[in-house]
Design an enzyme around this catalytic site. Structure first.
Site, short mmCIF file in Angstrom:
data_model
loop_
_atom_site.label_atom_id
_atom_site.label_comp_id
_atom_site.label_asym_id
_atom_site.label_seq_id
_atom_site.Cartn_x
_atom_site.Cartn_y
_atom_site.Cartn_z
N GLU A 259 4.61 -10.69 15.38
CA GLU A 259 3.98 -11.23 16.58
C GLU A 259 4.47 -12.67 16.80
O GLU A 259 4.84 -13.05 17.90
CB GLU A 259 2.46 -11.19 16.39
CG GLU A 259 1.69 -11.18 17.69
CD GLU A 259 0.19 -11.05 17.42
OE1 GLU A 259 -0.19 -10.56 16.35
OE2 GLU A 259 -0.57 -11.45 18.32
N ARG B 102 0.82 -1.22 0.00
CA ARG B 102 0.00 0.00 0.00
C ARG B 102 0.85 1.27 0.00
O ARG B 102 0.37 2.35 -0.36
CB ARG B 102 -1.00 -0.03 1.15
CG ARG B 102 -2.25 -0.82 0.77
CD ARG B 102 -3.11 -1.13 1.93
NE ARG B 102 -2.65 -2.31 2.61
CZ ARG B 102 -3.10 -2.74 3.78
NH1 ARG B 102 -4.02 -2.06 4.41
NH2 ARG B 102 -2.62 -3.83 4.32
P1 AMP Z 1 2.98 -2.36 12.00
O1 AMP Z 1 4.27 -3.01 11.54
O2 AMP Z 1 2.37 -2.99 13.20
O3 AMP Z 1 3.15 -0.85 12.19
O4 AMP Z 1 1.91 -2.60 10.86
C1 AMP Z 1 1.97 -1.87 9.72
C2 AMP Z 1 1.37 -2.53 8.52
O5 AMP Z 1 0.30 -3.44 8.82
C3 AMP Z 1 0.81 -1.43 7.66
O6 AMP Z 1 1.59 -1.37 6.48
C4 AMP Z 1 -0.62 -1.79 7.41
O7 AMP Z 1 -0.78 -2.03 6.02
C5 AMP Z 1 -0.93 -3.04 8.21
N1 AMP Z 1 -1.90 -2.81 9.31
C6 AMP Z 1 -1.65 -2.95 10.63
N2 AMP Z 1 -2.74 -2.70 11.38
C7 AMP Z 1 -3.72 -2.36 10.51
C8 AMP Z 1 -5.10 -1.96 10.64
N3 AMP Z 1 -5.72 -1.86 11.84
N4 AMP Z 1 -5.79 -1.67 9.52
C9 AMP Z 1 -5.20 -1.76 8.31
N5 AMP Z 1 -3.92 -2.13 8.11
C10 AMP Z 1 -3.18 -2.43 9.19
#
Ligand code: AMP
Length: 174
Positions: A99, A62
């Site tokens: 995770e 994205r």
């Molecule tokens: P993180 O590494 O936890 O910051 O997760 C980031 C990636 O996970 C982003 O590039 C998002 O595309 C996806 N992501 C995580 N949580 C969500 C959410 N609640 N809604 C949509 N996409 C999410």
């Protein structure tokens, strides 16, 4: 309604996707609307237009969607940060914790030079695992100047996980 309120109103919440307990922020509704798409790119452009960006590095997948039109508007190049084993030439990679287990992101080894000023783009900052890895990856070979997200989920520690002293920007916060 200002631009940010308009963008926020176009993001759709999908409960329990991709698994129970996750409130998924669906950006397809914000992409589909021509006005919202335009003001989103314009907002990013206004924030970074004077930062002398040489390249946008978009995080798969994205980050590609928002990174590419922004690169066009900033008149700079675009570099894809990809999942493992997708890029054809020699790569450098950065591992990060999930995770359960580990993952990796990659760029082409010859994509950047040390003085290149890079803006990283992704759709959403949650726990910051992906973002922190992307900043480390770019730091290995170039100069990250900022990281931009459409959405930031506050209170998950994402911002704190990015240790480098760069501009962290999110248009819409929850
Ligand atoms: P993180 O590494 O936890 O910051 O997760 C980031 C990636 O996970 C982003 O590039 C998002 O595309 C996806 N992501 C995580 N949580 C969500 C959410 N609640 N809604 C949509 N996409 C999410």
């Amino acid at each position: 309604m200002n631009n940010i309120e308009k963008i926020k109103s176009m993001i759709r919440d999908i409960p329990d996707f991709p698994k129970k307990g996750i409130l998924f922020k669906d950006i397809t509704t914000a992409l589909k609307d021509a006005d919202t798409l335009k003001i989103t790119i314009d907002e990013f452009y206004d924030i970074f237009k004077d930062e002398k960006i040489d390249y946008i590095a978009g995080i798969e997948s994205r980050g590609f969607i928002y990174g590419m039109p922004l690169a066009y508007k900033l008149n700079c190049g675009f570099i894809p940060i990809r999942k493992p084993n997708k890029l054809p030439a020699e790569v450098i990679s950065q591992e990060y914790e999930l995770e359960y287990g580990k993952d990796k992101i990659e760029i082409h080894k010859d994509a950047l030079k040390k003085d290149d000023r890079v803006l990283i783009v992704d759709d959403l900052l949650a726990t910051g695992g992906t973002a922190a890895a992307a900043v480390k990856l770019i730091s290995q070979v170039a100069t990250p100047v900022g990281i931009a997200f459409l959405i930031e989920l506050k209170g998950l520690g994402g911002r704190e996980k990015i240790k480098e002293d760069i501009k962290i920007v999110s248009l819409v916060k929850y």
